[in-house]
Design a protein around this motif. Sequence first.
Motif, PDB file in Angstrom:
ATOM      1  N   VAL A 169      23.806 -30.946 -11.828  1.00  0.00           N
ATOM      2  CA  VAL A 169      23.153 -30.124 -10.514  1.00  0.00           C
ATOM      3  C   VAL A 169      24.230 -29.306  -9.603  1.00  0.00           C
ATOM      4  CG1 VAL A 169      20.932 -29.719  -9.319  1.00  0.00           C
ATOM      5  CG2 VAL A 169      21.101 -31.348 -11.138  1.00  0.00           C
ATOM      6  N   HIS A 170      24.367 -27.781 -10.447  1.00  0.00           N
ATOM      7  CA  HIS A 170      24.918 -27.561  -9.263  1.00  0.00           C
ATOM      8  C   HIS A 170      23.992 -26.915  -8.198  1.00  0.00           C
ATOM      9  CE1 HIS A 170      28.800 -26.384 -11.530  1.00  0.00           C
ATOM     10  NE2 HIS A 170      28.617 -26.990 -11.813  1.00  0.00           N
ATOM     11  N   GLN A 171      24.159 -26.727  -6.834  1.00  0.00           N
ATOM     12  CA  GLN A 171      23.619 -25.834  -5.258  1.00  0.00           C
ATOM     13  C   GLN A 171      24.402 -24.733  -5.465  1.00  0.00           C
ATOM     14  OE1 GLN A 171      22.094 -28.657  -2.320  1.00  0.00           O
ATOM     15  NE2 GLN A 171      22.571 -27.527  -0.682  1.00  0.00           N
ATOM     16  N   TYR A 172      24.010 -23.852  -4.369  1.00  0.00           N
ATOM     17  CA  TYR A 172      24.070 -22.636  -4.905  1.00  0.00           C
ATOM     18  C   TYR A 172      23.733 -21.899  -3.084  1.00  0.00           C
ATOM     19  CZ  TYR A 172      25.066 -22.294  -9.743  1.00  0.00           C
ATOM     20  OH  TYR A 172      25.005 -22.792 -11.392  1.00  0.00           O
ATOM     21  N   SER A 173      24.571 -21.089  -2.564  1.00  0.00           N
ATOM     22  CA  SER A 173      24.559 -20.279  -1.635  1.00  0.00           C
ATOM     23  C   SER A 173      24.930 -19.117  -2.219  1.00  0.00           C
ATOM     24  CB  SER A 173      25.156 -20.898  -0.355  1.00  0.00           C
ATOM     25  OG  SER A 173      24.830 -20.115   1.193  1.00  0.00           O
ATOM     26  N   LEU A 174      24.622 -18.034  -1.527  1.00  0.00           N
ATOM     27  CA  LEU A 174      24.679 -16.388  -1.789  1.00  0.00           C
ATOM     28  C   LEU A 174      22.582 -16.181  -0.471  1.00  0.00           C
ATOM     29  CD1 LEU A 174      23.616 -15.892  -5.489  1.00  0.00           C
ATOM     30  CD2 LEU A 174      23.451 -18.164  -4.713  1.00  0.00           C
ATOM     31  N   VAL A 175      23.661 -14.592  -1.183  1.00  0.00           N
ATOM     32  CA  VAL A 175      22.945 -13.436  -0.399  1.00  0.00           C
ATOM     33  C   VAL A 175      22.477 -13.234  -1.771  1.00  0.00           C
ATOM     34  CG1 VAL A 175      23.973 -12.763   1.986  1.00  0.00           C
ATOM     35  CG2 VAL A 175      24.533 -11.705  -0.594  1.00  0.00           C
ATOM     36  N   GLY A 176      20.336 -12.275  -1.159  1.00  0.00           N
ATOM     37  CA  GLY A 176      19.903 -11.535  -2.731  1.00  0.00           C
ATOM     38  C   GLY A 176      20.668 -10.648  -3.620  1.00  0.00           C
ATOM     39  N   GLN A 177      21.506  -9.746  -2.871  1.00  0.00           N
ATOM     40  CA  GLN A 177      21.982  -8.738  -3.535  1.00  0.00           C
ATOM     41  C   GLN A 177      23.819  -9.361  -3.339  1.00  0.00           C
ATOM     42  OE1 GLN A 177      19.621  -8.399  -1.408  1.00  0.00           O
ATOM     43  NE2 GLN A 177      18.461  -6.505  -2.431  1.00  0.00           N
ATOM     44  N   TRP A 178      23.876 -10.099  -5.187  1.00  0.00           N
ATOM     45  CA  TRP A 178      25.459 -11.044  -4.790  1.00  0.00           C
ATOM     46  C   TRP A 178      25.307 -11.025  -6.716  1.00  0.00           C
ATOM     47  CZ3 TRP A 178      29.073 -12.195  -2.443  1.00  0.00           C
ATOM     48  CH2 TRP A 178      29.305 -12.947  -2.984  1.00  0.00           C
ATOM     49  N   GLY A 179      26.364  -9.893  -6.827  1.00  0.00           N
ATOM     50  CA  GLY A 179      26.693  -9.802  -8.417  1.00  0.00           C
ATOM     51  C   GLY A 179      25.883  -8.676  -8.911  1.00  0.00           C
ATOM     52  N   HIS A 221      23.288  -7.041  -9.342  1.00  0.00           N
ATOM     53  CA  HIS A 221      21.723  -7.571  -9.236  1.00  0.00           C
ATOM     54  C   HIS A 221      19.866  -6.479  -9.029  1.00  0.00           C
ATOM     55  CE1 HIS A 221      23.370  -5.552  -5.458  1.00  0.00           C
ATOM     56  NE2 HIS A 221      22.570  -5.816  -5.170  1.00  0.00           N
ATOM     57  N   VAL A 222      18.730  -6.591  -8.874  1.00  0.00           N
ATOM     58  CA  VAL A 222      18.206  -5.902  -8.724  1.00  0.00           C
ATOM     59  C   VAL A 222      17.848  -5.594  -7.648  1.00  0.00           C
ATOM     60  CG1 VAL A 222      16.167  -7.551  -8.643  1.00  0.00           C
ATOM     61  CG2 VAL A 222      15.799  -5.343  -9.289  1.00  0.00           C
ATOM     62  N   ASP A 223      17.434  -4.170  -7.082  1.00  0.00           N
ATOM     63  CA  ASP A 223      17.292  -4.050  -5.317  1.00  0.00           C
ATOM     64  C   ASP A 223      15.777  -3.336  -6.233  1.00  0.00           C
ATOM     65  OD1 ASP A 223      19.413  -4.569  -4.404  1.00  0.00           O
ATOM     66  OD2 ASP A 223      19.933  -2.334  -4.438  1.00  0.00           O
ATOM     67  N   PRO A 224      14.570  -4.402  -5.275  1.00  0.00           N
ATOM     68  CA  PRO A 224      13.164  -3.762  -4.829  1.00  0.00           C
ATOM     69  C   PRO A 224      12.669  -2.911  -3.985  1.00  0.00           C
ATOM     70  CG  PRO A 224      13.391  -5.694  -4.085  1.00  0.00           C
ATOM     71  CD  PRO A 224      14.629  -5.280  -5.134  1.00  0.00           C
ATOM     72  N   PRO A 225      11.849  -2.794  -3.921  1.00  0.00           N
ATOM     73  CA  PRO A 225      11.556  -1.217  -3.012  1.00  0.00           C
ATOM     74  C   PRO A 225      11.621  -1.773  -1.717  1.00  0.00           C
ATOM     75  CG  PRO A 225       9.943  -0.911  -4.609  1.00  0.00           C
ATOM     76  CD  PRO A 225      11.091  -2.299  -4.995  1.00  0.00           C
ATOM     77  N   SER A 226      11.292  -3.260  -1.437  1.00  0.00           N
ATOM     78  CA  SER A 226      10.935  -4.084   0.243  1.00  0.00           C
ATOM     79  C   SER A 226      12.179  -4.453   0.717  1.00  0.00           C
ATOM     80  CB  SER A 226      10.208  -5.060  -0.061  1.00  0.00           C
ATOM     81  OG  SER A 226      11.167  -6.558  -1.077  1.00  0.00           O
ATOM     82  N   HIS A 227      13.475  -3.777  -0.479  1.00  0.00           N
ATOM     83  CA  HIS A 227      14.951  -4.045  -0.190  1.00  0.00           C
ATOM     84  C   HIS A 227      14.744  -2.563   1.214  1.00  0.00           C
ATOM     85  CE1 HIS A 227      19.286  -4.773   0.645  1.00  0.00           C
ATOM     86  NE2 HIS A 227      19.171  -3.829  -0.441  1.00  0.00           N
ATOM     87  N   TRP A 242      14.915 -11.184 -13.994  1.00  0.00           N
ATOM     88  CA  TRP A 242      15.579 -11.332 -12.732  1.00  0.00           C
ATOM     89  C   TRP A 242      14.718 -12.783 -12.441  1.00  0.00           C
ATOM     90  CZ3 TRP A 242      14.985  -6.105 -13.030  1.00  0.00           C
ATOM     91  CH2 TRP A 242      13.472  -5.747 -12.794  1.00  0.00           C
ATOM     92  N   PRO A 243      14.958 -13.423 -11.717  1.00  0.00           N
ATOM     93  CA  PRO A 243      13.974 -15.339 -11.119  1.00  0.00           C
ATOM     94  C   PRO A 243      13.029 -14.032 -10.283  1.00  0.00           C
ATOM     95  CG  PRO A 243      16.197 -15.571 -10.715  1.00  0.00           C
ATOM     96  CD  PRO A 243      16.775 -14.017 -10.884  1.00  0.00           C
ATOM     97  N   ASN A 244      12.195 -14.924 -10.197  1.00  0.00           N
ATOM     98  CA  ASN A 244      10.906 -14.350  -9.464  1.00  0.00           C
ATOM     99  C   ASN A 244      10.308 -15.294  -8.178  1.00  0.00           C
ATOM    100  OD1 ASN A 244       8.776 -12.785  -9.614  1.00  0.00           O
ATOM    101  ND2 ASN A 244       7.226 -14.602 -10.509  1.00  0.00           N
ATOM    102  N   PRO A 245      11.360 -15.107  -7.174  1.00  0.00           N
ATOM    103  CA  PRO A 245      11.364 -15.257  -6.135  1.00  0.00           C
ATOM    104  C   PRO A 245       9.796 -14.950  -5.116  1.00  0.00           C
ATOM    105  CG  PRO A 245      13.142 -13.990  -5.680  1.00  0.00           C
ATOM    106  CD  PRO A 245      12.300 -14.264  -6.782  1.00  0.00           C
ATOM    107  N   ARG A 246       9.106 -15.170  -4.527  1.00  0.00           N
ATOM    108  CA  ARG A 246       7.712 -14.058  -4.250  1.00  0.00           C
ATOM    109  C   ARG A 246       7.961 -13.804  -2.946  1.00  0.00           C
ATOM    110  NH1 ARG A 246       2.924 -18.228  -2.465  1.00  0.00           N
ATOM    111  NH2 ARG A 246       2.886 -18.360  -4.979  1.00  0.00           N
ATOM    112  N   GLY A 247       7.963 -12.838  -2.633  1.00  0.00           N
ATOM    113  CA  GLY A 247       8.343 -11.410  -1.633  1.00  0.00           C
ATOM    114  C   GLY A 247       9.810 -11.297  -1.337  1.00  0.00           C
ATOM    115  N   GLY A 248      10.618 -11.628  -2.344  1.00  0.00           N
ATOM    116  CA  GLY A 248      11.996 -11.198  -2.984  1.00  0.00           C
ATOM    117  C   GLY A 248      12.348 -10.006  -2.486  1.00  0.00           C
ATOM    118  N   SER A 249      13.603  -9.997  -1.788  1.00  0.00           N
ATOM    119  CA  SER A 249      13.388  -8.385  -1.829  1.00  0.00           C
ATOM    120  C   SER A 249      14.868  -8.072  -2.132  1.00  0.00           C
ATOM    121  CB  SER A 249      14.378  -8.370  -0.065  1.00  0.00           C
ATOM    122  OG  SER A 249      15.202  -8.921   0.335  1.00  0.00           O
TER     123      SER A 249
END
Length: 253
Positions: A59-69, A71-77, A235-242
């Motif tokens: 099991v890996h643990q990651y720390s990264l900003v959403g706009q990484w590699g 990536h998708v930018d939704p309007p809320s970005h 992409w993953p589905n984080p609730r309210g993700g930017s």
Amino acid sequence: MSPNPEALPLWELYHQHLRGATYTDLTHAFFPGQPHFPAFPDQTISNFVSLADGALFEVHQYSLVGQWGTHVDPPSHMVAGGRTISELSVKEMLLPLCVLNVSGQVKADPDYRPTLADLEAWEAQHGRVPAGSFVALRTDWHRRWPDREKMANADSDGIAHFPGWSREVLEVLLEGRGVVAVGHETTDTDGGVSSTRDGDYRLEAYILGRDCWQLELLANLDQVPEVGALLLASWPNPRGGSGFPARAVAIHI
């Protein structure tokens, strides 16, 4: 007894066309130290538990900003109250793919932006960009990945020189053609000079302000036809993700 194919048209479509199609990955694998927006922190990764240490799982643990590699930018970005990742419709994840190729122009001028003449030439050859499609800007900048210096292409003053979109082309695509989303191979929508010298992100704000979304840091558009392919994006589905790393695939024959 096998199911009746006529009663299962999507399965029939898969067996006739999609199973034997070419699937081109448009995504960079992300990792610590990769090229990224300069203001963002680097990714970190660690083993939460490891098979090598006798654990039952890896099991890996990651720390990264959403706009990484890639990536998708939704309007809320960039738009307060705009649609978040969890509010993007899954129907938007499978779209006709159009590739606007300006790689030749970019080879001569790294700051190049597509012109109306480029789009008119594309439509003269392929027909009108269809409503509800995804338009990717091919610059072949992905070939510089993962070299951070080559991706930024900065001059002696630290100003980056890489291609971006143009307002005139985006207006035609988003307002005149009704495309759902756009994408590009660089770290920024607006181009290197705009983002690093002028702090100008108006083109990205314009796209997201039209309730469209975008994919950044696409790869391998040079392996995809300019017309006729499908884009499968997820992409993953984080609730309210930017924003979040995405996986994008071009399906073509």
